[in-house]
Design a protein around this motif. Structure first.
Motif, PDB file in Angstrom:
ATOM      1  N   SER A 177     -14.838   6.482   0.124  1.00 11.93           N
ATOM      2  CA  SER A 177     -13.581   5.785   0.006  1.00 11.93           C
ATOM      3  C   SER A 177     -13.260   7.248  -1.412  1.00 11.93           C
ATOM      4  CB  SER A 177     -13.026   4.831  -0.458  1.00 11.93           C
ATOM      5  OG  SER A 177     -12.837   3.699  -0.331  1.00 11.93           O
TER       6      SER A 177
ATOM      7  N   THR B  17      -4.926   0.015  -4.684  1.00 12.35           N
ATOM      8  CA  THR B  17      -4.614  -0.904  -3.809  1.00 12.35           C
ATOM      9  C   THR B  17      -5.735  -0.901  -2.462  1.00 12.35           C
ATOM     10  OG1 THR B  17      -2.750  -0.731  -2.330  1.00 12.35           O
ATOM     11  CG2 THR B  17      -3.313   1.259  -2.811  1.00 12.35           C
ATOM     12  N   SER B  18      -5.462  -1.553  -1.615  1.00 14.20           N
ATOM     13  CA  SER B  18      -6.546  -2.230  -0.748  1.00 14.20           C
ATOM     14  C   SER B  18      -6.295  -1.747   0.774  1.00 14.20           C
ATOM     15  CB  SER B  18      -7.231  -3.218  -0.724  1.00 14.20           C
ATOM     16  OG  SER B  18      -7.816  -3.387  -1.731  1.00 14.20           O
TER      17      SER B  18
ATOM     18  N   PHE C  66      -7.147  -9.580   2.071  1.00 10.35           N
ATOM     19  CA  PHE C  66      -8.242  -8.276   1.573  1.00 10.35           C
ATOM     20  C   PHE C  66      -9.436  -8.935  -0.170  1.00 10.35           C
ATOM     21  CE2 PHE C  66      -5.691  -5.144   3.330  1.00 10.35           C
ATOM     22  CZ  PHE C  66      -5.696  -5.224   4.583  1.00 10.35           C
ATOM     23  N   GLN C  67      -8.244 -10.058  -0.763  1.00  7.88           N
ATOM     24  CA  GLN C  67      -8.137  -9.845  -2.716  1.00  7.88           C
ATOM     25  C   GLN C  67      -9.886 -11.300  -1.940  1.00  7.88           C
ATOM     26  OE1 GLN C  67      -7.676  -7.926  -3.983  1.00  7.88           O
ATOM     27  NE2 GLN C  67      -7.848  -9.212  -5.836  1.00  7.88           N
TER      28      GLN C  67
ATOM     29  N   THR D 211       0.648  -1.298   0.122  1.00 10.70           N
ATOM     30  CA  THR D 211      -0.113  -0.417   0.105  1.00 10.70           C
ATOM     31  C   THR D 211       0.693   1.272   0.177  1.00 10.70           C
ATOM     32  OG1 THR D 211      -1.978  -1.140   0.937  1.00 10.70           O
ATOM     33  CG2 THR D 211      -1.735   0.989   0.990  1.00 10.70           C
TER      34      THR D 211
ATOM     35  N   GLU E  77     -14.785   1.550  -9.182  1.00 14.75           N
ATOM     36  CA  GLU E  77     -13.681   1.148  -7.396  1.00 14.75           C
ATOM     37  C   GLU E  77     -12.385   1.027  -7.584  1.00 14.75           C
ATOM     38  OE1 GLU E  77     -16.189  -1.508  -6.403  1.00 14.75           O
ATOM     39  OE2 GLU E  77     -18.003  -0.286  -5.716  1.00 14.75           O
ATOM     40  N   THR E  78     -12.167   0.332  -8.727  1.00 18.06           N
ATOM     41  CA  THR E  78     -10.336  -0.052  -9.159  1.00 18.06           C
ATOM     42  C   THR E  78      -9.583   0.420 -10.021  1.00 18.06           C
ATOM     43  OG1 THR E  78     -11.209  -1.902 -10.400  1.00 18.06           O
ATOM     44  CG2 THR E  78     -10.993  -2.339  -7.964  1.00 18.06           C
TER      45      THR E  78
ATOM     46  N   LEU F 184     -11.790  -1.891   1.599  1.00 16.96           N
ATOM     47  CA  LEU F 184     -13.187  -2.299   2.413  1.00 16.96           C
ATOM     48  C   LEU F 184     -12.900  -2.708   3.887  1.00 16.96           C
ATOM     49  CD1 LEU F 184     -11.795  -6.124   1.963  1.00 16.96           C
ATOM     50  CD2 LEU F 184     -10.050  -4.298   2.100  1.00 16.96           C
TER      51      LEU F 184
ATOM     52  N   LYS G 188     -12.959 -10.100  -0.755  1.00 21.91           N
ATOM     53  CA  LYS G 188     -13.550  -9.602  -2.029  1.00 21.91           C
ATOM     54  C   LYS G 188     -14.195 -10.319  -2.795  1.00 21.91           C
ATOM     55  CE  LYS G 188     -10.292  -5.423  -2.338  1.00 21.91           C
ATOM     56  NZ  LYS G 188      -9.537  -5.095  -3.167  1.00 21.91           N
TER      57      LYS G 188
ATOM     58  N   PHE H 178     -16.881  -3.028  -0.385  1.00 18.02           N
ATOM     59  CA  PHE H 178     -16.188  -1.442  -1.065  1.00 18.02           C
ATOM     60  C   PHE H 178     -16.980  -0.685  -0.542  1.00 18.02           C
ATOM     61  CE2 PHE H 178     -16.194   2.370  -3.257  1.00 18.02           C
ATOM     62  CZ  PHE H 178     -15.073   2.385  -2.973  1.00 18.02           C
TER      63      PHE H 178
ATOM     64  N   TYR I 148      -8.654   2.387  -2.271  1.00 14.57           N
ATOM     65  CA  TYR I 148      -9.641   1.349  -1.895  1.00 14.57           C
ATOM     66  C   TYR I 148     -10.112   0.543  -0.275  1.00 14.57           C
ATOM     67  CZ  TYR I 148     -12.887  -2.902  -3.060  1.00 14.57           C
ATOM     68  OH  TYR I 148     -13.367  -3.714  -3.985  1.00 14.57           O
TER      69      TYR I 148
END
Length: 373
Positions: free
Chosen positions: A128, A213-214, A335-336, A96, A156-157, A118, A339, A124, A116
């Protein structure tokens, strides 16, 4: 020094521990410092920081001075060229800060960067990226019509320019923060991020949203949405409007009416406790640490089974509680997965590296869950 990460804490000891551990991992290859400022927490947050993170700069306030003043205190002693304002109820991905630094270096007009976010369910968080809350937009938002409140024109991405970022994660040059005089201390809590975002753009800089990046933001853990919260939140909206858009007595009256109505409506809604109807059929621990699995089995009243990352090759997984061992899986990968598996009656918990607890949140507006073992 390249980066100072500022974390303002108030009574969220376990979430703070995870936050610091994720930041340490994410700053491994960066010349960075971590500054924790505590607003007179009554738990053992400060003792924990001193014991586990002696290298962290800890500022202990003897009273709760609010969000703005506390962050300004910490930034005043920060040594980094860049600063990141970060909530304690967050966990950052391993790349990040590197992603933000690389993005910042190519933007000459850089104001602040947001990412991003979450929540604990893997969904989401639309705050943000937000549009400027003009009098009309603010009034409609207060009445429950928020279509123009969020910056939906940016995916969002995706990456792009935005007006307003959220204070849970704001990455910017310290020189810019100092130039606009930091957070406005007229705000005690809430609204400061809107005000700072606006001051940055008024100074000729541009805020950016970096959706590639989340960061995990439990959101409900730092503050419970009680009557005091409603008073402060909508009061902050009024302060921002009076400071920056006070051009008409009629509009002032309309917004004040909107604030009053919204407080009553929101207060009534909050009087009904939220319920979840999720029936969990399985509990899966993503780990290679059988000692951890044994400790969890002894502390949780449910059967557990260990699994490798190969389980995610199954495209449909439902009604499952996932416990992620952050020693086994990096935060970015966790995180992935969150999601990927969101909105399927799944729930998520994380065991931070070398920790004796798991934590998570099943609703973005509710207090998080901590299980110590």
């Amino acid at each position: 020094m390249n980066l100072s990460v500022v974390i303002l804490n108030y009574n969220v000891r376990y979430f703070l521990e995870q936050c610091i551990k994720s930041v340490e991992r994410a700053t491994k290859n960066i010349e960075a410092e971590i500054i924790v400022i505590d607003n007179n927490s009554q738990d053992d947050s400060c003792a924990m920081v001193k014991k586990l993170f002696p290298q962290v700069t800890l500022i202990e306030n003897k009273e709760n001075v609010g969000f703005s003043k506390a962050n300004n205190q910490a930034v005043a002693v920060a040594k980094g060229r860049y600063i990141c304002i970060l909530n304690p109820d967050t966990a950052v991905g391993e790349n990040t800060f590197l992603d933000c630094l690389h993005f910042a270096e190519v933007k000459e007009d850089l104001g602040a960067i947001g990412v991003y976010l979450l929540d604990g369910t893997g969904n989401f968080l639309p705050e943000s990226k937000r549009n400027l809350p003009t009098p009309q937009v603010s009034f409609l938002k207060l009445l429950g019509f928020g279509r123009h409140y969020y910056a939906r024109k940016i995916g969002e991405t995706s990456k792009g320019k935005v007006d307003v970022l959220v204070g849970a994660f704001m990455f910017l040059k310290k020189s810019v923060y100092d130039e606009v005089l930091g957070f406005d201390e007229d705000y005690f809590m809430y609204g400061e991020d809107i005000d700072l975002s606006y001051k940055i753009t008024q100074a000729g800089y541009q805020n950016y949203y970096l959706g590639t990046t989340s960061v995990l933001h439990y959101k409900g853990e730092s503050t419970q949405k009680d009557a005091l919260y409603l008073e402060r939140f909508y009061g902050a909206m009024s302060i921002f409007y009076r400071k920056h858009f006070s051009s008409s007595g009629v509009l002032n009256s309309l917004v004040n009416i909107g604030v009053s109505v919204a407080k009553k409506v929101k207060g009534k809604k909050r009087s009904v406790p939220s319920e979840t109807s999720v029936v969990l059929e399985n509990t899966v621990v993503l780990t290679e640490n059988f000692s951890l699995l044994k400790k969890l089995s002894e502390s949780m009243e449910r059967p557990l089974k260990a699994s490798s990352k190969a389980i995610f090759q199954d495209s449909i997984i439902r009604n499952t509680l996932f416990i992620f061992d952050a020693e086994y899986m990096p935060y970015a990968q966790i995180f992935q997965v969150m999601k990927q598996l969101k909105n399927r009656n799944n729930q998520f918990r994380i065991c931070p590296p070398k920790s004796n607890f798991i934590l998570g949140s099943d609703q973005s507006d509710e207090k998080g869950s901590v299980t110590v073992f």
